[in-house]
Design a protein around this motif. Structure first.
Motif, PDB file in Angstrom:
ATOM      1  N   GLY A 316     -78.052  37.908 103.434  1.00  0.00           N
ATOM      2  CA  GLY A 316     -78.655  38.052 102.102  1.00  0.00           C
ATOM      3  C   GLY A 316     -77.666  37.830 100.973  1.00  0.00           C
ATOM      4  O   GLY A 316     -78.062  37.739  99.815  1.00  0.00           O
TER       5      GLY A 316
ATOM      6  N   ILE B 187     -82.343  42.995  99.187  1.00  0.00           N
ATOM      7  CA  ILE B 187     -82.001  42.408 100.484  1.00  0.00           C
ATOM      8  C   ILE B 187     -81.281  41.073 100.338  1.00  0.00           C
ATOM      9  O   ILE B 187     -80.735  40.559 101.291  1.00  0.00           O
ATOM     10  CB  ILE B 187     -83.234  42.249 101.405  1.00  0.00           C
ATOM     11  CG1 ILE B 187     -84.308  41.414 100.721  1.00  0.00           C
ATOM     12  CG2 ILE B 187     -83.763  43.601 101.821  1.00  0.00           C
ATOM     13  CD1 ILE B 187     -85.347  40.915 101.694  1.00  0.00           C
ATOM     14  N   ALA B 188     -81.316  40.532  99.137  1.00  0.00           N
ATOM     15  CA  ALA B 188     -80.558  39.301  98.917  1.00  0.00           C
ATOM     16  C   ALA B 188     -79.982  39.337  97.515  1.00  0.00           C
ATOM     17  O   ALA B 188     -80.638  39.764  96.573  1.00  0.00           O
ATOM     18  CB  ALA B 188     -81.450  38.079  99.094  1.00  0.00           C
ATOM     19  N   VAL B 192     -79.222  32.516  97.833  1.00  0.00           N
ATOM     20  CA  VAL B 192     -79.045  32.563  99.283  1.00  0.00           C
ATOM     21  C   VAL B 192     -79.190  31.190  99.912  1.00  0.00           C
ATOM     22  O   VAL B 192     -79.779  30.279  99.351  1.00  0.00           O
ATOM     23  CB  VAL B 192     -80.064  33.511  99.947  1.00  0.00           C
ATOM     24  CG1 VAL B 192     -79.709  34.937  99.660  1.00  0.00           C
ATOM     25  CG2 VAL B 192     -81.462  33.173  99.514  1.00  0.00           C
ATOM     26  N   ILE B 198     -83.396  35.924 106.321  1.00  0.00           N
ATOM     27  CA  ILE B 198     -82.737  37.113 105.798  1.00  0.00           C
ATOM     28  C   ILE B 198     -83.508  38.313 106.331  1.00  0.00           C
ATOM     29  O   ILE B 198     -84.739  38.331 106.286  1.00  0.00           O
ATOM     30  CB  ILE B 198     -82.791  37.107 104.259  1.00  0.00           C
ATOM     31  CG1 ILE B 198     -82.019  35.908 103.732  1.00  0.00           C
ATOM     32  CG2 ILE B 198     -82.272  38.397 103.671  1.00  0.00           C
ATOM     33  CD1 ILE B 198     -82.340  35.600 102.304  1.00  0.00           C
TER      34      ILE B 198
END
Lengths: 801, 247
Positions: A316, B187-188, B192, B198
């Motif tokens: 991520g 989460i990111a 990305v 992911i």
């Protein structure tokens, strides 16, 4: 449940009597080792702590074990069998080995300094901290839920009130100091039981790692901040470990989760919950990785479940540089906690390969343009992280894996960066065996990417440690040097050449080394480029003298002395000369009269001598003098005594500023005189008598220039004795000599009573030698007269004799 | 210091189920002998109701207003003060019997799938897909899944999971619906890598979640939003109702 109902103390004393103490490995409370079926279980429990706790899940019920016939006492007798003990101990060690990293793994601590020194910046840095002043209040565990909500809300308010602190325009040093402050405040907060504050500091710090402004400094920033994370990880682990303390004492190193009490587990769980709720990805990742080891308290499989999850979590992270460093940190923690879990290490590397293309993507390129950073220097920022990951993977890895890694790197476009890391991380033997392949790959690399000279340097470093196949050796050197010699930038050139000199010295002769030296001189002379490369040039000399012990060969390489001439800064020059002399003294076996060596070394010694001035430290002088003396002692012209003497005369004129050298010369000349006497069996011919007189004259001229009274005294005595032995009475020199001694000793005794004994001793020896000598009356008469004239307390005692 | 009272509950996590016995000890520490007229233990459960700010006349029950406390009192003579100590504990509803059926959800987010868009033309192109392993979740287990940014014209700034608690309360005359963000997990971070999955991973916060609850006039439900923030400040949200339970 898990403790033995045995008197531990009694047991311990029992062990001392019966068993030769096996340090740390053997414990009487673990006697189950003997029975075959249980050996494996025991191996895991091998405790190196000396405490008597032996709680673990695998421990069997003591009562039933008695029934089994495995009661501690009978087993105890059995373990006394040395063979069994040794065997089980070894088995256990083997098993432990996979759980602990060996000393052959280069630890992170040795990389730290290197990274900090290499990745520096002159740009201004900033730290952004959202710390509210009043975070001190630690929420008491189990406080009311609504209370927690309230504190949370308060904290949110704090943020809005502008507690955000932004420190701008920090120099690199300021920045490092600030980080150190944070490290300290983390420890303080922890010590004063402000756990929440401590966690906040750590979160704030790890947040700094998401910031890639001033990208050149990022590797160093990573080093600094992960230090804090390590501190935090240790604090949390130790705190929970201390909660496990109970009446059984502390837990052994390899405890199992079953032996951890509920309170400790609950606290540990709380930490994980708290960390899981951290909003931002990067701090959440780093903080959880920092306390990875704490999983041991919760479950046996905790770490092996966590590592893959954390590895996936890094996907991520959008910035490839930030991500690769996160991977490096995870590998670092993983290696420390569970080095046997290789899969996540590999997974990290493969994931990195998948994101490889990002480096050339728009986002990264735009960032580089804004920061004015060139691609080659940007790519080098990755090296420490990739090197580290690969080093972890390569540690005790099978050859097949390494080959596979290499193949994968080959497949990616512009693989220079990877290639370089492969060369720095994998075993030198592995690389050396494939040197030609690597040279081929390096040649194919894109010119605009990762700097090629670094690739050759890395390859050279490997070849300095391991040997390539015999048949390839010359070709390797030719191929490599062909590229190296084309490097335009003197710094790039010398960094490469320095490394390759070692390879050349290792496998080739004077001729090749000479060629290499000539090339270095050619590259480093224009614009006095050597001035910026003294450390590398110095290291070249050092490498050469480690491999070439025969100085006649070394000095006959015609470029060696011209090479030395490049050291024009005096301090460096002297250092180099010292190295050479040290090597000479260490390796030269026999005395020499080789004119090449003598000429060169006299030149080297002269350089050292000439560096001495009023400001030179005593220690330094001593050092230089002992080196020069070492050289003088190694010079011998054999039977050619006159040549020898004239060498000493030359040496005296050259090294007149170093008294210890003069002392040595006097001794050497005295020795020479005695040698002559020996050769003539005590009866000098006319010619030798004249020679000996010349020797004595040398001494009497040299001695007065010394400043140390006692050195003079002793030398006069020695020289006097030598003169006596060689029947040089007529010279009158002895008279002078003894006269001097007496004057000196008397003068001195007047002033230094405490040293009068030394003088007395000298005089006593003097008298003895006169008695032993010809006993010429002239000397005797003269003696009495002189003594009368200089009667002193010290002198008087002698006269009485 | 004088005399002190302390309640020590046997369970370290202080979590009990309906019908269980809460046991532990009351510790009285004192230098000298203590005279008292009895030590009593009281257990109290309460719901703190608050008037809604939005709709007049309707009570709003905040999730966190449910509270269980254990209280220990020591009555003493006139000269000394009575001593009190309270200790909070948590009551979990009994786990449901039977296995939870996993209900995986696949999702695709493109400009076309979006609602509430004013000018669809100005949107950058993007294609995000992924799945949640199950929207029926065990409260003690994390919410898991995967998300892949296959392509996006604009750089991605951040992708977050937003856990929302929806409380509905009322009767026939009207009801109040109150949605609160209880956790937000990124989460990111940053742009990305495309086509690289992911992980979606979120642990349900212990203090702010409970099994999904549905009664005639009171509901507690949970939802998760996947929020994608693009660099040109476009915010894309995809909503998934969750069903939490304890097994």
């Amino acid at each position: 449940r898990d403790t033995f109902p045995m008197d531990v103390a009694a047991f311990d004393s029992c062990r001392l009597e019966a068993v030769p103490v096996e340090f740390g490995d053997y414990h009487p409370l673990k006697p189950i080792t003997v029975t075959e079926s249980k050996t494996k279980k025991m191996g895991r429990k091998g405790s190196t702590s000396s405490t008597s706790s032996s709680s673990s899940s695998s421990m069997i019920d003591p009562l039933s074990s008695v029934l089994d016939g495995t009661d501690p006492l009978s087993l105890f007798a059995a373990t006394a069998d040395p063979v069994t003990t040794a065997d089980t101990t070894r088995k256990k060690r083997d098993k432990d080995d996979s759980l602990v990293v060996g000393s052959d793994f280069e630890p992170w601590s040795s990389k730290r300094g290197e990274i900090l020194a290499r990745y520096t910046t002159t740009e201004k840095l900033s730290i952004n901290l959202y710390m509210s002043s009043e975070k001190g209040k630690a929420t008491t565990p189990g406080s009311a839920v609504s209370e927690k909500v309230r504190t949370r809300l308060e904290e949110l308010d704090d943020l809005e009130e502008g507690s955000q602190k932004e420190l701008l325009n920090l120099t690199q040093q300021d920045y490092m100091n600030r980080i150190e402050d944070l490290n300290q405040s983390l420890k303080d907060a922890w010590a004063s039981d402000q756990k929440v504050k401590a966690l906040k500091i750590v979160i704030q710090c790890s947040k700094l790692l998401s910031d890639t402004t001033v990208i050149q400094f990022y590797p160093s920033k990573f080093v600094l901040i992960t230090d804090i994370l390590d501190t935090f990880g240790k604090l949390v682990y130790e705190r929970i470990l201390s909660m496990c303390l109970d009446n059984r004492g502390s837990l052994p190193d390899n405890f199992t989760p079953e032996s951890v009490n509920d309170t400790a587990k609950e606290t540990c769980l709380n930490w994980f919950f708290k960390i899981a709720s951290i909003r931002e990805l990067i701090p959440r990742f780093y903080v959880e990785a920092a306390i990875l080891k704490c999983n041991k308290f919760l479950s046996k499989t905790g770490i092996s479940e966590c590592l893959p999850r954390l590895t996936a979590m890094i996907r991520g992270i959008g910035d490839p540089l930030v991500a690769v460093y996160a991977r490096a940190y995870l590998c670092r923690v993983g290696m420390e906690v569970a080095p046997h879990l290789k899969e996540s290490l590999n997974k990290n590397f493969f994931d990195f390969l998948l994101t490889f293309k990002q480096m050339h993507g728009d986002t990264v390129q735009n960032q580089l343009v804004v920061q004015c950073v060139e691609i080659p220097s940007y790519l080098t920022l990755y090296s420490p992280a990739i090197d580290w990951i690969l080093q972890c993977i390569a540690y005790r890895a099978p050859e097949v894996l390494l080959t596979e890694m290499m193949e994968r790197c080959k497949k990616l476009g512009n693989n220079a960066l990877l290639l370089n890391s492969v060369m720095s991380a994998f075993r030198a033997e592995f690389i050396a065996a494939r040197s030609m392949d690597f040279i081929g790959m390096i040649k194919e690399c894109d010119e605009s990417g990762f700097p090629k000279h670094l690739l050759f340097r890395s390859l050279g470093l490997n070849l300095a440690m391991a040997d390539p196949p015999e048949c390839d050796r010359l070709q390797i050197l030719n191929e490599a040097w062909k590229v190296i010699t084309k490097l335009k930038n003197p710094q790039d050139y010398i960094n490469c050449a320095e490394v390759w000199v070692e390879y050349t010295c290792r496998h080739f002769t004077k001729r090749e080394v000479n060629t290499v030296l000539a090339d270095v001189i050619k590259h480093m002379t224009p614009d006095r480029a050597f001035e910026d490369a003294y450390p590398q040039l110095h290291s070249i000399i050092q490498k050469i003298i480690t491999y070439f012990h025969d100085f006649s060969v070394l000095f006959s390489a015609e470029k060696f002395l011209p090479f030395l001439d490049m050291f024009q800064k005096e301090s460096v020059r002297v250092e180099v000369c010292k190295c050479i002399m040290e090597a000479f003294i260490k390796h030269q076996q026999d005395a020499t009269k080789d004119p090449v060596i003598l000429n060169a070394l006299l030149h080297v010694c002269k350089t050292m001598h000439d560096s001495v001035n009023a400001l030179t430290l005593e220690d330094e002088k001593r050092m230089l003098a002992s080196l020069i003396n070492g050289f003088i002692k190694m010079v011998s012209f054999g039977r050619d005594f006159e040549q020898q003497l004239s060498f000493y005369v030359e040496a005296r004129s050259m090294f007149c500023n170093l008294e210890p050298v003069l002392v040595q010369l006097v001794h050497s000349v005295n020795q020479l005189a005695m040698e002559t006497r020996k050769v003539m069996k005590g009866n000098h011919s006319r010619k030798t008598a004249a020679f000996v007189r010349a020797c004595v004259a040398f001494c009497f001229i040299t001695i007065p220039s010394l400043t140390s009274i006692f050195a003079r005294l002793n030398l006069y005595l020695n020289s006097g004795q030598v003169a006596l032995a060689n029947q040089c009475l007529s010279q009158g020199k002895i008279g002078v000599c003894f006269n001097c001694i007496i004057i000196l000793s008397c003068q001195k005794t007047e002033y230094y009573y405490d040293q009068s004994r030394g003088c007395t001793r000298v005089i006593r020896k003097l008298l003895e030698s006169i008695k032993a000598g010809a006993g010429s009356e002239r000397v005797c008469c003269w003696r009495t007269e002189e003594y009368k004239r200089y009667q002193t307390p010290g002198g008087r005692s002698c006269v009485r004799e | 210091m004088g005399t002190a009272l302390d309640i020590k509950i046997k369970r370290a996590n202080k979590v009990y189920l309906c019908g269980e016995v809460l046991s532990g000890v009351v510790v009285i520490t004192s230098k000298d002998a203590v005279q008292h007229q009895g030590v009593s233990l009281t257990m109290e459960g309460s719901v703190n109701l608050q008037l809604s700010a939005k709709s007049v006349g309707v009570f709003e029950a905040f999730y966190n207003s449910v509270k269980y406390t254990l209280r220990c009192d020591m009555r003493r003579s006139l000269l000394a003060k009575d001593l009190t100590k309270t200790c909070e504990f948590i009551v979990h509803s009994p786990p449901q019997k039977g296995k939870l059926m996993p209900s995986p959800v696949d999702f695709t987010i493109t400009p076309e799938t979006l609602q509430n868009v004013k000018e669809r033309a100005s949107l950058p192109k993007f294609f995000i897909k992924g799945h949640l392993n199950s929207t029926n979740c065990i409260i003690t287990q994390p919410l898991t899944g995967e998300l892949v940014v296959e392509n996006a014209e604009a750089a991605v700034k951040s992708i977050e999971l937003q856990l929302v608690r929806v409380e509905t309360c009322g009767c026939a005359e009207g009801y109040a619906r109150d949605a609160t963000e209880i956790q937000n997990i990124q989460i990111a971070d940053g742009d990305v890598c495309r086509s690289l999955s992911i992980p979606i991973y979120m642990i349900f916060p212990r203090l702010f979640t409970c099994p999904t609850l549905e009664t005639t006039n009171f509901k507690v439900e949970f939802e998760v939003n996947i929020v994608v923030l693009l660099h040109d400040d476009h915010l894309i949200t995809e909503n998934f109702p969750l069903k939490l339970c304890r097994v």
